[in-house]
Each structure stands twice: as structure tokens, then as C-alpha cells.
Motif scaffolding. Structure first.
Motif, PDB file in Angstrom:
ATOM      1  N   ALA A  93      48.350   5.592  36.777  1.00  0.00           N
ATOM      2  CA  ALA A  93      47.301   4.810  37.438  1.00  0.00           C
ATOM      3  C   ALA A  93      46.708   3.779  36.483  1.00  0.00           C
ATOM      4  CB  ALA A  93      46.218   5.736  37.958  1.00  0.00           C
ATOM      5  N   ARG A  94      46.520   4.161  35.239  1.00  0.00           N
ATOM      6  CA  ARG A  94      45.976   3.224  34.243  1.00  0.00           C
ATOM      7  C   ARG A  94      46.906   2.023  34.072  1.00  0.00           C
ATOM      8  NH1 ARG A  94      42.687   5.750  29.543  1.00  0.00           N
ATOM      9  NH2 ARG A  94      43.814   4.156  28.361  1.00  0.00           N
ATOM     10  N   GLU A  95      48.204   2.296  34.003  1.00  0.00           N
ATOM     11  CA  GLU A  95      49.165   1.219  33.789  1.00  0.00           C
ATOM     12  C   GLU A  95      49.226   0.276  34.995  1.00  0.00           C
ATOM     13  OE1 GLU A  95      52.269   3.422  30.716  1.00  0.00           O
ATOM     14  OE2 GLU A  95      52.584   3.617  32.877  1.00  0.00           O
ATOM     15  N   LYS A  96      49.160   0.838  36.205  1.00  0.00           N
ATOM     16  CA  LYS A  96      49.154  -0.022  37.389  1.00  0.00           C
ATOM     17  C   LYS A  96      47.857  -0.838  37.465  1.00  0.00           C
ATOM     18  CE  LYS A  96      53.153   0.565  39.085  1.00  0.00           C
ATOM     19  NZ  LYS A  96      54.100  -0.563  39.060  1.00  0.00           N
ATOM     20  N   PHE A  97      46.759  -0.211  37.066  1.00  0.00           N
ATOM     21  CA  PHE A  97      45.497  -0.949  37.044  1.00  0.00           C
ATOM     22  C   PHE A  97      45.573  -2.101  36.049  1.00  0.00           C
ATOM     23  CE2 PHE A  97      41.377  -1.578  34.879  1.00  0.00           C
ATOM     24  CZ  PHE A  97      40.682  -2.144  35.931  1.00  0.00           C
ATOM     25  N   ASP A  98      46.211  -1.866  34.902  1.00  0.00           N
ATOM     26  CA  ASP A  98      46.337  -2.917  33.903  1.00  0.00           C
ATOM     27  C   ASP A  98      47.145  -4.089  34.451  1.00  0.00           C
ATOM     28  OD1 ASP A  98      46.062  -4.142  31.389  1.00  0.00           O
ATOM     29  OD2 ASP A  98      48.005  -3.380  30.736  1.00  0.00           O
ATOM     30  N   GLU A  99      48.256  -3.797  35.147  1.00  0.00           N
ATOM     31  CA  GLU A  99      49.050  -4.868  35.757  1.00  0.00           C
ATOM     32  C   GLU A  99      48.207  -5.643  36.773  1.00  0.00           C
ATOM     33  OE1 GLU A  99      52.521  -3.250  37.544  1.00  0.00           O
ATOM     34  OE2 GLU A  99      53.232  -2.272  35.711  1.00  0.00           O
ATOM     35  N   TRP A 100      47.447  -4.908  37.590  1.00  0.00           N
ATOM     36  CA  TRP A 100      46.676  -5.539  38.665  1.00  0.00           C
ATOM     37  C   TRP A 100      45.538  -6.396  38.132  1.00  0.00           C
ATOM     38  CZ3 TRP A 100      41.592  -5.292  40.376  1.00  0.00           C
ATOM     39  CH2 TRP A 100      41.350  -5.819  41.644  1.00  0.00           C
ATOM     40  N   GLN A 101      44.829  -5.882  37.120  1.00  0.00           N
ATOM     41  CA  GLN A 101      43.637  -6.602  36.670  1.00  0.00           C
ATOM     42  C   GLN A 101      43.976  -7.935  36.014  1.00  0.00           C
ATOM     43  OE1 GLN A 101      42.445  -7.019  33.281  1.00  0.00           O
ATOM     44  NE2 GLN A 101      44.127  -5.986  32.235  1.00  0.00           N
ATOM     45  N   ILE A 102      45.203  -8.092  35.487  1.00  0.00           N
ATOM     46  CA  ILE A 102      45.595  -9.387  34.924  1.00  0.00           C
ATOM     47  C   ILE A 102      45.571 -10.453  36.007  1.00  0.00           C
ATOM     48  CG2 ILE A 102      47.511 -10.686  33.906  1.00  0.00           C
ATOM     49  CD1 ILE A 102      48.321  -8.126  32.434  1.00  0.00           C
ATOM     50  N   GLY A 103      46.224 -10.154  37.147  1.00  0.00           N
ATOM     51  CA  GLY A 103      46.232 -11.106  38.253  1.00  0.00           C
ATOM     52  C   GLY A 103      44.863 -11.294  38.872  1.00  0.00           C
ATOM     53  N   ALA A 104      44.090 -10.193  38.935  1.00  0.00           N
ATOM     54  CA  ALA A 104      42.761 -10.271  39.546  1.00  0.00           C
ATOM     55  C   ALA A 104      41.828 -11.164  38.727  1.00  0.00           C
ATOM     56  CB  ALA A 104      42.172  -8.873  39.685  1.00  0.00           C
ATOM     57  N   LEU A 105      41.856 -11.004  37.405  1.00  0.00           N
ATOM     58  CA  LEU A 105      40.999 -11.831  36.559  1.00  0.00           C
ATOM     59  C   LEU A 105      41.428 -13.294  36.601  1.00  0.00           C
ATOM     60  CD1 LEU A 105      40.473  -9.485  33.485  1.00  0.00           C
ATOM     61  CD2 LEU A 105      38.762 -10.189  35.151  1.00  0.00           C
ATOM     62  N   THR A 106      42.730 -13.526  36.690  1.00  0.00           N
ATOM     63  CA  THR A 106      43.218 -14.900  36.804  1.00  0.00           C
ATOM     64  C   THR A 106      42.723 -15.532  38.099  1.00  0.00           C
ATOM     65  OG1 THR A 106      45.198 -14.359  35.525  1.00  0.00           O
ATOM     66  CG2 THR A 106      45.270 -16.355  36.877  1.00  0.00           C
ATOM     67  N   ALA A 107      42.824 -14.777  39.204  1.00  0.00           N
ATOM     68  CA  ALA A 107      42.363 -15.293  40.496  1.00  0.00           C
ATOM     69  C   ALA A 107      40.867 -15.545  40.480  1.00  0.00           C
ATOM     70  CB  ALA A 107      42.721 -14.298  41.601  1.00  0.00           C
ATOM     71  N   ALA A 108      40.104 -14.626  39.886  1.00  0.00           N
ATOM     72  CA  ALA A 108      38.654 -14.794  39.810  1.00  0.00           C
ATOM     73  C   ALA A 108      38.296 -16.017  38.972  1.00  0.00           C
ATOM     74  CB  ALA A 108      38.012 -13.538  39.218  1.00  0.00           C
ATOM     75  N   THR A 109      39.062 -16.239  37.914  1.00  0.00           N
ATOM     76  CA  THR A 109      38.821 -17.399  37.052  1.00  0.00           C
ATOM     77  C   THR A 109      39.022 -18.699  37.810  1.00  0.00           C
ATOM     78  OG1 THR A 109      39.452 -16.208  35.052  1.00  0.00           O
ATOM     79  CG2 THR A 109      39.643 -18.596  34.985  1.00  0.00           C
ATOM     80  N   GLU A 110      40.086 -18.764  38.604  1.00  0.00           N
ATOM     81  CA  GLU A 110      40.364 -19.978  39.367  1.00  0.00           C
ATOM     82  C   GLU A 110      39.218 -20.310  40.318  1.00  0.00           C
ATOM     83  OE1 GLU A 110      42.662 -22.128  39.166  1.00  0.00           O
ATOM     84  OE2 GLU A 110      44.170 -21.199  37.900  1.00  0.00           O
ATOM     85  N   LEU A 111      38.666 -19.285  40.966  1.00  0.00           N
ATOM     86  CA  LEU A 111      37.603 -19.525  41.945  1.00  0.00           C
ATOM     87  C   LEU A 111      36.272 -19.835  41.283  1.00  0.00           C
ATOM     88  CD1 LEU A 111      38.353 -16.735  44.574  1.00  0.00           C
ATOM     89  CD2 LEU A 111      38.708 -19.185  44.821  1.00  0.00           C
ATOM     90  N   GLU A 112      36.029 -19.198  40.153  1.00  0.00           N
ATOM     91  CA  GLU A 112      34.702 -19.280  39.542  1.00  0.00           C
ATOM     92  C   GLU A 112      34.592 -20.398  38.523  1.00  0.00           C
ATOM     93  OE1 GLU A 112      33.381 -16.001  37.036  1.00  0.00           O
ATOM     94  OE2 GLU A 112      31.839 -15.577  38.498  1.00  0.00           O
ATOM     95  N   GLN A 113      35.744 -20.957  38.125  1.00  0.00           N
ATOM     96  CA  GLN A 113      35.764 -21.993  37.095  1.00  0.00           C
ATOM     97  C   GLN A 113      35.118 -21.525  35.807  1.00  0.00           C
ATOM     98  OE1 GLN A 113      34.295 -25.767  39.037  1.00  0.00           O
ATOM     99  NE2 GLN A 113      36.071 -26.526  37.970  1.00  0.00           N
ATOM    100  N   SER A 114      35.335 -20.272  35.481  1.00  0.00           N
ATOM    101  CA  SER A 114      34.897 -19.759  34.180  1.00  0.00           C
ATOM    102  C   SER A 114      36.040 -18.936  33.640  1.00  0.00           C
ATOM    103  CB  SER A 114      33.639 -18.904  34.312  1.00  0.00           C
ATOM    104  OG  SER A 114      33.905 -17.777  35.106  1.00  0.00           O
ATOM    105  N   TYR A 115      36.090 -18.794  32.340  1.00  0.00           N
ATOM    106  CA  TYR A 115      37.235 -18.153  31.726  1.00  0.00           C
ATOM    107  C   TYR A 115      36.835 -16.800  31.154  1.00  0.00           C
ATOM    108  CZ  TYR A 115      39.966 -22.386  32.159  1.00  0.00           C
ATOM    109  OH  TYR A 115      40.652 -23.457  32.652  1.00  0.00           O
ATOM    110  N   TYR A 116      37.344 -15.724  31.802  1.00  0.00           N
ATOM    111  CA  TYR A 116      37.021 -14.397  31.310  1.00  0.00           C
ATOM    112  C   TYR A 116      37.527 -14.211  29.887  1.00  0.00           C
ATOM    113  CZ  TYR A 116      41.885 -13.136  31.919  1.00  0.00           C
ATOM    114  OH  TYR A 116      43.245 -13.091  31.819  1.00  0.00           O
TER     115      TYR A 116
END
Length: 595
Positions: A93-116
Motif C-alpha cells: 500500500a505504501r508503494e502504491k501510495f508513493d506512485e499515486w502521490q507523484i501524479g497527484a502533486l503534479t496535478a495539484a501544482t498545475e491547478l494551483e500554480q505553486s510548486y510543492y
């Protein structure tokens, strides 16, 4: 017996599938999440399902990009408290979460115009989290290896006791269990998926090209899918040769059903199962410049990080069946005239029917896009990101002034710098007078008055699966219709041919080579003298050469465009400027403005 909710069984193995909430779906730009549970055992799948839900459900209640980032950070902090050794189901579960959060943070960055990636605390926690996962996986694999060895040794001893095998086959007990393994791989013993996750994080934090990152992720994921996520240290010798021979058998998307277009592996398997009828192979350039080059960069990084102990593999195989690439050509004068005689430029039926003749002149983003492409040599991907501040007047001349940031105002944070295709893409191009005569400056003034800093707020970029934006989508999509409407059948012309046409125009002038490179945004890194002098203007001599463009086709284009504008002034056509209505703005720019 019915399987548990959120479980899917395909090909004998189980997957986790769940629908995103409305708000999270808007951030992720997809309706549901699906991930392999990496097991064919139902009881194991149920345990892992509970672990996956443990991290997914808190994410699914996020209300906005900032909230999502905070949830991700809290989940990582929770995982960092896990005792060691980490249970295999928890680790999955940790490894799948790690894969998912990379894409999630990228998507959030695009919308928010801030860089995590400038959140140092989050960066540090992610790095520790990924290191924990890698170490836990290494520990579990060694534990399994030792357990398998001990079971084998016990079985052999029992077999000897029952006289099933001769006692001479007995293994010496003083030999290390790991030494009896089939052979420990030389170099890194992390999984390819883990190495890819680390690479993507490193590449993004370093601020490198997102498209290059996407290519690397795409082809490395092919390795993961087709070779069952091998250890990095196993990727050598015959396995590399096998992979090199597989790459030319990946078809492009043409003829592939939508459900099989999701990955290179699914396309590869479709061609393998259904044959090549109605399918097309990749071009030689796509293989060499795309996938071969991407794999080369990935292995260079692995070697640099001491995750791979062999020489860098060489990928070079091209099948005779792979397609040759077409070099782009400039439009002919006749083709340019066919384009500007279309209703969009001479009078159309309305804002939603711009290619049908009518009594309206619709100066939409597409109207200006084609004009700017032909007369400034912009790349299609540069259009949608233009800002009002990119247009400046100096010495009574208006310029398109592309730059990552305005150096005259001092330094800015990296997150506020616009990234272009190359560093040399930052350039100045004087605007042809007809662009001003058609009312382009009026558009800029109206947008500034409305508090909008973007030139084309109605422009909707295409969101790629990795969250990156493809800015040329609106103009390339319209070109697919336009080329049929005007009867352009040549395969070596695309909307990018506008840029080649502009290059051809300036080649017919007397401007210097230095000025040409700067106008086109081409590199001058090997031309030391060209790097000196003003970075913000052309010489008077070059300006005169450009302003004195004595090209009959350009003159005819200007006459057609100005004639339509004059028909607005005398009442024959009605001018429509739909961009003045905020409702016509794209979701992308409305979110930017609201944010």
C-alpha cells in the motif's frame, strides 16, 4: 462467492478500483483510480484492499489542491511512524501510495500554480518515505530468500533421512543462505518501479523538461509492465537485447481501440494478439529520439546514483517495418492564400461556425493564432501561454517579447519562471504592422481593463496523462479540419509549417545570421559573438530589412485581412469578440483567474 467491493479480478490477478470524488476527479482529471494489488490470492487481496483504502479515502475528501497536498503530507507523516520490519501488505500500500502521490502533486501544482517541490519539509519527508520503502522491500526480499533457502535445506535433510536422495547431495550448512541463491544481481537491487519513482522525483525537483520526463516514464513503465517489474540489477545482457528487439513492435495509436491505448504495453499486447492489419509502427525518429534516448538518460541516472553496476546499455535496434520520418516543409504561397481566404478571416457564420461563410468577423483566439504563427514564427505550443506583458513597445515598434521572467525587475523565485522549449526560445520578434492594424492592441487593452493578464483566456490546453499540459492542442485540432477544407493533401505540412514559412520569409531578406537565430529562437551557444550585444532588440539595419518585406504573398495576405476589417467599419460585417465574455474562457484560465 462475490468478491469484495472495490476489488477487480483480471487475468487471475486482483486490482483495486474506486471512483474519485467530484472534487478529486477535477484535480486528477480522470474519474477513477485503478491499481494492481499484485496478488492472485483472494485472502491477500482483501488485506491489501484494506491498506489501500486506508490511504485513499482521506485523499478522496480533499476539497482543493492545497487540501490534497496537506492530506498527502499527513499520510506520509503517518507512514514514517511505521515500525520495522514493515508488513508486506502495508508495504504494498505504501508503494502504491508513493506512485499515486507523484501524479497527484503534479496535478495539484498545475491547478494551483505553486510548486510543492519548494516545500523543503515535504521534499525531505518524501525522500525519507521512499528510502524507507526501498529498504523495507530489500529486507523483505532477503527475508523471503532466506526463508526459501531454509525450507529447501530442511526438505533436502528430510529427503536424505528418508533415503530419497543420496547423502552426498547435502548442502554444507556453513555456506551463507544468500550464496546459494541462483545469483544475486550485480548492482542495484531495487525494483525498476522504485527506481522510476525516485528518478521522476529527482527530475521534477531539478526543474527539467516535463515532456522528456514523460517519455522516460512511458518507456520505463513498458519495462515494468512487460518484464514484471524486474530488479534494476537484472536489466543487462540478454534481457537488454530482448527489450531492444521489443521496442520496434510497439504500434502507434492509429487503429488501436481506446481501451488498449492506455500504455505502451497495452498497445504492444494488442498488436501481438490481433496482428498488424490497420495498425502503424512507430517512426524511426520516435524510436531513436524518443524511446532510445529516454532509456539512455534513465540508465545514465541509475549509474550516477550507483543503482546500476554495469556499463550503460545501448538501445539501437530499428526494424525494417518501422516508418521513416517526414521532414516538415513550409507552406507554398498558394497554400497560404487558401488559408487566409477561409471564412474565419473573410466573414463567417458566427462564433461557433467559423469555417462557414457569413456576415461576421470573429476575432477569436484561432483568428489571431494563425496570423501570429504566419507572421512571427511562433511555435504552436507558445501561443496559449502568451501574457499581455509579452508585448512591449520600444522606439515606436511593438515586439513580441518572450522571456521566462523580466530581468529588469530583478530576480524571481524559480516557481515563477516560465519554461520554454529551450533557453534560446526566449526572444524578441517585431510585430508586422498588419497585426496592429487589425486591432490586436485593442484586444490587449480590453483584457488589461478586465484584469486578465493572459492574451488568449479562451485557450484550453490538453492535459496529458502525467498531468503536463500540451499547449498546442487547440490550434493543431483546428488544423485537422482546415487542411481538409482548403484541400491541402501534402503529408509533409502541418500547422508547424507556419513557422517554416516565416523562416523562409526572413531568409529572403538581408538580415544577419545572428538576427535570424534570435528571431527564430534558435541556439547561439556555439556562436560566441552572437551571445554578446543587446538581448532585447534587433539592429536598425535588421529592423529595416524585416519591415521592408517585399513579398507579394504577404502583401496579398494583408490586403485580404484588412479588407475584412474595413468591411466591419462600413457595416458589411459585424465584429464579434467572444473573449470579452468570461463564459467563453477556458476552464484552465478561469481557475487561474479565480485562484
Amino acid at each position: 462467492m462475490a468478491i469484495a467491493s472495490y476489488l477487480m479480478r483480471r487475468g487471475g490477478r486482483y486490482s483495486f478500483q474506486i471512483r474519485y470524488s467530484v472534487r478529486l476527479a477535477a484535480i486528477m482529471r480522470k474519474p477513477l483510480y485503478r491499481a494492481s494489488l499484485m496478488t492472485a490470492d483472494y485472502s491477500v487481496a482483501r488485506f491489501r484492499l484494506a491498506e489501500y483504502l486506508h490511504w485513499f479515502l482521506p485523499m478522496n475528501i480533499a476539497q482543493n489542491p492545497s487540501g490534497l497536498r496537506d492530506q498527502i503530507k499527513r499520510q506520509i507523516e503517518e507512514y514514517l511512524e511505521d515500525p520495522v520490519p514493515i508488513d508486506p501488505d502495508r508495504l504494498a500500500a505504501r508503494e502504491k501510495f508513493d506512485e499515486w502521490q507523484i501524479g497527484a502533486l503534479t496535478a495539484a501544482t498545475e491547478l494551483e500554480q505553486s510548486y510543492y517541490c519548494f516545500d523543503d519539509d515535504l521534499i525531505e519527508k518524501v525522500a525519507v518515505f521512499q528510502r524507507q520503502n526501498a529498504e523495507a522491500d530489500k529486507y523483505n526480499r532477503k527475508r523471503n530468500l532466506i526463508a526459501a533457502y531454509e525450507k529447501g535445506r530442511s526438505d533436502v535433510q528430510e529427503a536424505i533421512a528418508y533415503q530419497v536422495v543420496p547423502s552426498s547431495f547435502k548442502l554444507p550448512l556453513e555456506v551463507s543462505p544468500l550464496q546459494t541463491a541462483v545469483g544475486k544481481p550485480k548492482g542495484g537491487d531495487v525494483r525498476t518501479s522504485e527506481a522510476l519513482a525516485m528518478f521522476l522525483r529527482h527530475h521534477e525537483v531539478a526543474g527539467k523538461n516535463a515532456d522528456a520526463r514523460s517519455d522516460i516514464a512511458l518507456i520505463v513503465q513498458f519495462i515494468i509492465d512487460e518484464l514484471d517489474d524486474p530488479l534494476v540489477g537484472e536489466l543487462h545482457g540478454n534481457l537488454i537485447k530482448e527489450l531492444d528487439k521489443m521496442l520496434p513492435d510497439i504500434p502507434n495509436r492509429t487503429g488501436i481501440p481506446k481501451e488498449s491505448q492506455g500504455s505502451l504495453s497495452s498497445r504492444f499486447q494488442y498488436a501481438k494478439s490481433h496482428g498488424w492489419e490497420n495498425l502503424q509502427r512507430l517512426t524511426e525518429a520516435r524510436l531513436r529520439n524518443g524511446y532510445h534516448n529516454a532509456l539512455s538518460k534513465f540508465f545514465v541516472w541509475l549509474i550516477d546514483k550507483k543503482l546500476y553496476a554495469y556499463d550503460k546499455p545501448v538501445f539501437s535496434y530499428i526494424s525494417d517495418e518501422n516508418l521513416v520520418s517526414l521532414s516538415r516543409d513550409a507552406f507554398t504561397n498558394d497554400e497560404v492564400m487558401k488559408i487566409v481566404r477561409q471564412p474565419l478571416f473573410t466573414g463567417c457564420h458566427g462564433k461557433d461556425r467559423i469555417w462557414k461563410p457569413g456576415a461576421y468577423l470573429v476575432q477569436s483566439h484561432l483568428y489571431w493564432a494563425y496570423i501570429l504563427l504566419l507572421l512571427t514564427g511562433l511555435r504552436p505550443g507558445e501561443l496559449g501561454r502568451l501574457e499581455l506583458s509579452d508585448f512591449k513597445e520600444r522606439d515606436s515598434i511593438w515586439y513580441l517579447h518572450l522571456q521566462g521572467f523580466d530581468p529588469s525587475k530583478g530576480r524571481v523565485a524559480r516557481k515563477d519562471v516560465r519554461i520554454f522549449k529551450t533557453k534560446s526560445s526566449e526572444r524578441n520578434v517585431p510585430l508586422h504592422p498588419v497585426i496592429l492594424d487589425l486591432g490586436f492592441l485593442d484586444r490587449l487593452a480590453e483584457l488589461e481593463k478586465a484584469g486578465c493578464k493572459y492574451v488568449f483566456p479562451e485557450w484550453e490546453p490538453y492535459v496529458k496523462p502525467n498531468g503536463a499540459l500540451r499547449w498546442g492542442q487547440p490550434i493543431t485540432k483546428s488544423w485537422q479540419y482546415l487542411k481538409q477544407a482548403v484541400g491541402i493533401t501534402r503529408k509533409d505540412v502541418t500547422v508547424y509549417s507556419c513557422r517554416h514559412y516565416f523562416a523562409q520569409l526572413i531568409d529572403n531578406t538581408d538580415i544577419t545570421d545572428r538576427a535570424r537565430k534570435r528571431l527564430m529562437g534558435h541556439s547561439v551557444k556555439d556562436d560566441v559573438p552572437s551571445r554578446y550585444g543587446s538581448k532585447t532588440r534587433l539592429t536598425v539595419r535588421d529592423l529595416r530589412a524585416i519591415a521592408a518585406l517585399n513579398d507579394p504573398t504577404v502583401d496579398a495576405v494583408c490586403d485580404l485581412l484588412l479588407d475584412a476589417r474595413s468591411r466591419v467599419d462600413n457595416g458589411e460585417l459585424t465584429l464579434l469578440e467572444p473573449w470579452k465574455n468570461r463564459a467563453t474562457w477556458s476552464n484552465h484560465y478561469r481557475e487561474k483567474m479565480d485562484g
